[in-house]
Structure formats: C-alpha cells, structure tokens
Motif scaffolding. Structure first.
Motif, PDB file in Angstrom:
ATOM      1  N   GLN A   1       0.841  -1.180   0.000  1.00  0.00           N
ATOM      2  CA  GLN A   1       0.000   0.000   0.000  1.00  0.00           C
ATOM      3  C   GLN A   1       0.884   1.240   0.000  1.00  0.00           C
ATOM      4  N   ALA A   2       0.735   2.034  -1.034  1.00  0.00           N
ATOM      5  CA  ALA A   2       1.436   3.301  -1.148  1.00  0.00           C
ATOM      6  C   ALA A   2       0.550   4.405  -0.588  1.00  0.00           C
ATOM      7  N   PRO A   3       1.144   5.525  -0.175  1.00  0.00           N
ATOM      8  CA  PRO A   3       0.343   6.623   0.370  1.00  0.00           C
ATOM      9  C   PRO A   3      -0.755   7.069  -0.585  1.00  0.00           C
TER      10      PRO A   3
ATOM     11  N   GLU B   1      -2.918  -3.403  -2.566  1.00  0.00           N
ATOM     12  CA  GLU B   1      -3.009  -4.268  -3.727  1.00  0.00           C
ATOM     13  C   GLU B   1      -2.159  -5.515  -3.558  1.00  0.00           C
ATOM     14  N   LEU B   2      -2.587  -6.563  -4.217  1.00  0.00           N
ATOM     15  CA  LEU B   2      -1.813  -7.799  -4.231  1.00  0.00           C
ATOM     16  C   LEU B   2      -0.575  -7.609  -5.091  1.00  0.00           C
TER      17      LEU B   2
ATOM     18  N   ALA C   1       6.383   1.572  -0.965  1.00  0.00           N
ATOM     19  CA  ALA C   1       5.134   1.260  -0.283  1.00  0.00           C
ATOM     20  C   ALA C   1       5.438   0.502   1.001  1.00  0.00           C
ATOM     21  N   VAL C   2       4.410   0.331   1.807  1.00  0.00           N
ATOM     22  CA  VAL C   2       4.484  -0.597   2.918  1.00  0.00           C
ATOM     23  C   VAL C   2       4.043  -1.954   2.398  1.00  0.00           C
ATOM     24  N   TYR C   3       4.866  -2.950   2.596  1.00  0.00           N
ATOM     25  CA  TYR C   3       4.584  -4.299   2.116  1.00  0.00           C
ATOM     26  C   TYR C   3       4.111  -5.164   3.274  1.00  0.00           C
TER      27      TYR C   3
ATOM     28  N   GLN D   1       8.368  -1.191   5.539  1.00  0.00           N
ATOM     29  CA  GLN D   1       8.498  -0.071   4.607  1.00  0.00           C
ATOM     30  C   GLN D   1       9.625  -0.322   3.622  1.00  0.00           C
ATOM     31  N   ASP D   2       9.303  -0.205   2.352  1.00  0.00           N
ATOM     32  CA  ASP D   2      10.294  -0.272   1.283  1.00  0.00           C
ATOM     33  C   ASP D   2      10.272   1.049   0.531  1.00  0.00           C
TER      34      ASP D   2
END
Length: 115
Positions: free
Chosen positions: A39-41, A46-47, A91-93, A110-111
C-alpha cells in the motif's frame, strides 16, 4: 498465538534489489497460501504476489518480470525477491497468510526506492 515475522525492508536506489521474508508460526493448521500486498500513500492496498504450497503463483501486472515469490513450506516462510526496483514500488509491504479457516496479516515493512 499466530505470528508473522517480516524482514528485509529498507531503502534502496532505483534499479537495486530487496528481498523480503515472512515467517509464520503459532497455528496448528497447515498454510494454504502465502503472499505479499503493498500500500502506497493515498492508494488502495493491492496484491503484489502470492504462492500456494503447491507452487502456483500470481503476480500483479506491474511487477511481472521483476519480482519473484518463493516459499519454504517446511519453515512456513515466504520470500519476495524484488529486482529492478522503481520509485513506484515504494510502499508498505504486508505479508499475508491464508490458513484453512482464517487469514493472517503482518504488521508491514516499509520499502523505499529512491530515484
């Protein structure tokens, strides 16, 4: 208590690589499938990729050819090798594990991919 331990996130330059791992424990049931969401800001979660214990995989179109998901069934661990990273991958994975009767989520890692 079911626990998912994620590791491997961090900061990398565009074109670089990261490898995420997620180890699941604490459930008496066998795992049906494991995967990664992100999920990005300001965006929906999303998968990214998923894999069953038999080896069937599914990837988001945006990461096909760059990311590879794998698993070690004996260790209840899933990996995500991310190559050719782009700033759009920032995004946060979240690790996702599907058990016979429930679904578990990791806390997220976080990546960040710098341009």
């Amino acid at each position: 208590q079911v626990q998912l331990v994620e590791s491997g996130g961090g900061l990398v330059q565009a074109g670089g690589s990261l490898r995420l791992s997620c180890a699941a424990s604490g459930s008496p049931f066998s795992i049906n499938a494991m995967g990664w969401y992100r999920q990005a800001p300001g965006k929906e979660r999303e998968l990214v990729a998923a894999i069953t214990n038999s080896g069937t995989t599914n990837y988001a179109d945006s990461v096909k050819g760059r990311f590879t998901i794998s698993r070690d069934n004996a260790k209840n661990t899933v990996y995500l090798l991310m190559n050719s990273l782009k700033p759009e991958d920032t995004a946060v994975y979240y690790c996702n594990v599907r058990w016979p009767r429930n679904t578990s989520w990791g806390r997220g890692t976080q990546d960040t991919v710098s341009s």
